[in-house]
Design a protein around this motif. Structure first.
Motif, short mmCIF file in Angstrom:
data_model
loop_
_atom_site.label_atom_id
_atom_site.label_comp_id
_atom_site.label_asym_id
_atom_site.label_seq_id
_atom_site.Cartn_x
_atom_site.Cartn_y
_atom_site.Cartn_z
N ARG A 42 2.80 86.71 37.18
CA ARG A 42 4.12 86.59 37.82
C ARG A 42 5.19 87.38 37.06
O ARG A 42 6.10 87.95 37.66
CB ARG A 42 4.54 85.11 37.91
N GLU A 46 7.58 90.13 38.70
CA GLU A 46 9.05 90.04 38.58
C GLU A 46 9.63 91.30 37.97
O GLU A 46 10.61 91.85 38.44
CB GLU A 46 9.43 88.87 37.66
N HIS A 47 8.98 91.77 36.88
CA HIS A 47 9.49 92.95 36.19
C HIS A 47 9.52 94.16 37.12
O HIS A 47 10.45 94.96 37.09
CB HIS A 47 8.61 93.26 34.97
N MET A 83 9.61 93.99 40.34
CA MET A 83 10.22 93.55 41.61
C MET A 83 9.24 93.82 42.77
O MET A 83 9.60 94.38 43.81
CB MET A 83 11.57 94.24 41.83
N ALA A 84 7.99 93.44 42.52
CA ALA A 84 6.92 93.69 43.51
C ALA A 84 6.50 92.37 44.13
O ALA A 84 6.66 91.30 43.54
CB ALA A 84 5.72 94.33 42.81
N THR A 85 5.97 92.45 45.35
CA THR A 85 5.42 91.24 45.97
C THR A 85 3.95 91.12 45.58
O THR A 85 3.32 92.10 45.14
CB THR A 85 5.53 91.32 47.51
#
Ligand code: PMV
Length: 316
Positions: free
Chosen positions: A78, A82-83, A85-87
């Protein structure tokens, strides 16, 4: 998400000097073990399947959507998403490792670093050592509570590191490559428990333990100089002194003491426990002429596994 499979890896690590006292702000030095590694592979999966994680050594399979952040692999994954900004990608992340678990060789941080590198690469980004280090640090907190940060740092940079908690890590060069034998006591150890025990003792007798920590800090500084100058005999003596101070700290075990003594008697230039202690591994500094005898002595003294590594070779 890349259509091909992607593979990345991360090294193990050895603390040459300074474990435990590094938690209290004293310097420590650690080196990567490039020949013992954790490996991560990402394969594309059918649309809508989400990210599945297969940890082969633990015989665990989990899906990211069902795993909480208390699971080290879920948290690490995760943090990468987050880093970047990917799904969550539709993929299978498979992990395996040469490193024994819970034995002071950095298995947790190495698996976290390999997984983060592979996922980043699958999403189109080679993550920097700084980012890998930060992610592995967050994962280490699950394993260890309040880690000093030395393990994630040396593994993320894969270079010898002079580490003082709270300051930017310094990498340094090795003048002359040297050989270490790593011998397993066969006893699993809990870093969290050993670190908590030392804290309890330090709180009860801060004067005594601060002196022990200061002595170890001075050894780490001197050991860095020895490694930078190729003074291998000196490094051996410093390793022996560091081991005696770890005994005074109460984190060694008779089995670890026996292994270090057996190695020295058979001709090692120095030997000490490495990592948090109460089990795990010892390291012995050997020359080509003494390697076979020291290996045999370690084996007779009960080490179930012995590995050989050259520290300071560009690829070793
Ligand atoms: O994870 P281990 O067993 O290599 O121990 C890490 C070193 C300690 O100094 C004992 C703890 C720390 O956070 O630095």
């Amino acid at each position: 998400m890349n259509a091909e499979h992607i593979e990345r890896s991360a090294s193990g690590k050895i603390i040459l000097c300074g474990e435990h006292s590094v938690v209290y702000g004293r310097p420590a030095i650690a080196v990567p073990v490039s020949t013992m590694r954790a490996y991560a592979r990402i394969d594309p999966a059918p649309t809508g399947s989400g990210l599945q994680i297969h940890a082969l050594d633990l015989q665990q399979k989990l899906t990211l959507k069902d795993a909480g952040n208390e699971h080290p692999l879920a948290l690490g994954t995760r943090l990468v998403l987050e880093h970047l900004m990917a799904t969550e990608p539709d993929a299978i992340l498979t992990l395996r490792s040469d490193l024994p678990i819970a034995s002071g060789l950095g298995s947790g941080a190495s698996v976290a670093a390999a997984a983060a590198r592979a996922l980043g690469a699958a999403l189109g980004t080679e993550l920097s050592p700084d980012v890998i280090s930060q992610i592995a640090y967050e994962v280490e907190k699950i394993h260890h509570g309040n880690p000093s940060g030395i393990d994630n740092t040396v593994i993320a940079w894969e270079k010898p590191v002079y580490f003082v908690r709270g300051t930017a890590p310094e990498t340094f060069s090795i003048h002359t490559p040297f050989k270490l034998l790593i011998a397993d006591s066969g006893i699993a150890s809990s870093t969290r428990a050993a670190v908590a025990e030392v804290r309890g003792r330090w709180e009860a007798a801060p004067g005594y333990y601060n002196v022990v920590f200061n002595c170890i800090g001075a050894i780490s500084k001197a050991a860095r100089e020895a490694v930078e100058q190729g003074a291998i005999q000196t490094l051996g003596t410093l390793m022996n002194e560091n081991h005696e101070l770890l005994v005074k700290m109460g984190v060694s075990l008779p089995q670890l003491d026996n292994l270090t003594q057996a190695a020295r008697r058979a001709g090692a230039l120095g030997a000490k426990m490495t990592g948090s202690g109460h089990g795990g591994n010892i390291i012995a500094l050997v020359e080509d002429t003494t390697t076979a005898a020291v290996k045999a002595a370690l084996s007779s003294a009960g080490a179930p596994h012995i590995w050989e590594t050259i520290v300071g070779q560009p690829d070793g």
